[in-house]
Design an enzyme around this catalytic site. Structure first.
Site, PDB file in Angstrom:
ATOM      1  CG  ASP A 177      -1.790  -1.235   1.326  1.00  0.00           C
ATOM      2  OD1 ASP A 177      -2.196  -1.771   0.283  1.00  0.00           O
ATOM      3  OD2 ASP A 177      -2.027  -1.690   2.462  1.00  0.00           O
ATOM      4  CD  GLU A 236      -9.584  -2.381  -1.089  1.00  0.00           C
ATOM      5  OE1 GLU A 236     -10.250  -2.530  -0.053  1.00  0.00           O
ATOM      6  OE2 GLU A 236      -8.806  -3.235  -1.527  1.00  0.00           O
TER       7      GLU A 236
END
Length: 497
Positions: free
Chosen positions: A14, A179
């Protein structure tokens, strides 16, 4: 087919990036491990240097039970008005209604502030961006059943309070799990970048734009603009990207990916890693150039004899800060105290290479210690030394099995070694396992090998979750004094010191 190397190898998922002048700063998720949110810096986007962690003390994040793949999800780093900002989610705090947290620092190496909680934004993967008037907007993936999807709201950064009710933005192209939003103000447009398809083989990055945050957002015609799904590429699960403008006004993006090995479905063992691609803007939309940057292979080798009073930032605890269960020994060495750890006296570091060796020697006269490699509490291989013997153990889900025992020639403290080795290919060229994990012990110049074990059982595809392998030393009972740890990359046939 391009052989891509990660810019951050190992469990660094991420990625989020910002730039100040000629220097870039990148943060990644840390999940259950503390300290949290590792931060790296670079002057060329290719070679990165760790400069610390954002969450370094209990006033920023409480110690916890270390549940697998809980903790810190998908933070974002930005620089605005002379300060660095990090916004993230501690999913352990969601049942408490704490939502996302916001921190700031003058120096990205820290110290970072205590958190300001955005209590009205319950969800994951938050982003922060500022409009032309200087108002901060937080965008996130909502977990509120009454208002799901990608939401955004202006906030007061001093209090975390909404300045207006949350509004729905673009919800993606229709793939699963939209997301990881990032919002950018570029050339009079608001661009909204999402991760879609889930963080597995269907992962992708998509983007849309609008003149205002009220929408409507127009989807890019080439969406997804980044994905390796259904392609025979050595890097898979690509997505969760973040854009960055370079000083020469060109662009790039960082994103996560994995390097699966072994037979179908493929097994990745070092977790989701951070990669880099070039970006061209064509007709107002980003187009990926995967061959723009030449990324050299990384080598994570290190030796640590714990000579300094403070631990290197590479060392982590599972739900606990290492300072709560370790202490420096005058003259060198490190005490790990099982009682102080309250069942979590486990000091670990990321394994960042595909082939590697880790060795340690410790004094077990006042306790029992273990060298292990793990994905989580239910998936680990280890060597346990109690001062008289070494036991080799495999834990795979509910099964814990001792595969061998070796009696130590007192009073010599043996060297414990774990090696991740290349898989053995079958005649048709495909290997069954992603790698082989060897457990051994060395003493008096002799080596006892307990065996080589299938590495797929220490993979995310078997264990589940969002992390990767770490290795480390645990005080199982009492106290142990660790003399040192050596980690060697590409150590297929090395010998320990």
């Amino acid at each position: 087919m391009t052989e891509l190397e990660p810019i951050l190898a190992g469990f660094y998922p991420d990625p989020s990036i910002c730039r100040v002048g000629d220097t870039y700063y990148l943060i990644t998720s840390s999940f259950e491990y503390l300290p949290g949110i590792p931060i790296h810096s670079s002057n060329d986007l290719v070679t990165w240097t760790p400069i610390g962690n954002v969450l370094t003390r209990p006033s920023q994040i409480a110690e916890h039970a270390g549940y697998p793949s809980a903790g810190i999800f998908a933070p974002t780093i930005r620089h605005h008005d002379g300060e660095f900002w990090v916004i993230g989610t501690d999913v352990n705090g969601i049942p408490l209604g704490q939502g996302h947290f916001l921190l700031r620092a003058a120096d990205p190496a820290g110290p970072w502030s205590d958190p300001v909680y955005i209590t009205g934004a319950i969800g994951i993967d938050p982003d922060i961006a500022w409009d032309d008037d200087g108002t901060a907007h937080v965008t996130w993936c909502s977990l509120n059943p009454g208002q799901p999807g990608i939401l955004s709201a202006p906030i007061d950064t001093a209090t975390g309070e909404f300045l207006a009710p949350p509004r729905e933005l673009w919800q993606g192209t229709g793939l699963s799990f939209p997301e990881g939003p990032h919002l950018y103000r570029i050339d009079g447009w608001w661009y909204l970048l999402l991760a879609e398809g889930g963080t597995e083989r269907g992962h992708a990055a998509t983007i849309a734009r609008s003149r205002t945050l009220d929408g409507p957002f127009e989807s890019a015609p080439q969406n997804p603009f980044l994905s390796h799904r259904s392609l025979p590429h050595p890097v898979q699960n690509t997505g969760h990207a973040d854009l960055i403008q370079l000083p020469d006004d060109t662009w790039a993006a960082v994103h996560l990916g994995v390097r699966p090995r072994g037979q179908s479905p493929g097994f990745h063992v070092n977790g989701r890693e951070s990669f880099l691609v070039g970006i061209d803007w064509v007709d107002g939309w980003p187009v990926v150039d995967e061959g723009r940057f030449s990324i050299p292979p990384t080598n994570g080798s290190f030796k640590d004899r714990f000579d300094a009073p403070d631990l290197d930032p590479r060392w982590l605890g599972v739900g606990r800060f290492p300072a709560s269960f370790t202490r420096h020994e005058v003259g060198g060495g490190l005490i790990i105290d099982a009682a102080a750890g309250e069942g979590r006296a486990l000091l670990v570091a990321r394994s960042t290479d595909l082939v590697w060796s880790a060795t340690t020697t410790f004094d077990a006269s006042s306790g029992t210690g273990r060298l292990l490699v793990r994905i989580d509490d239910r998936h680990w291989y280890g060597l346990t030394y109690d001062g008289t013997s070494v036991e080799a153990t495999l834990t795979i889900g509910p099964v814990e099995h001792t595969v061998g025992r070796w009696d130590a020639p007192a009073p010599i403290a043996p060297t414990l070694r774990i090696r991740a080795k290349k898989p053995r290919p079958l005649p048709h060229g495909i290997s069954l396992e992603p790698d082989r994990v060897e457990l051994s012990v060395l003493a008096d110049g002799a080596e006892h090998i307990f065996g080589e074990f299938d590495g797929r059982y220490l993979s995310t595809e078997v264990a589940g979750g969002f992390t990767g392998r770490v290795f480390g030393i645990e005080a199982v009972s009492g106290q142990i004094r660790v003399h040192g740890v050596r980690y060697d990359a590409n150590a297929e046939d090395d010998s320990a010191e």
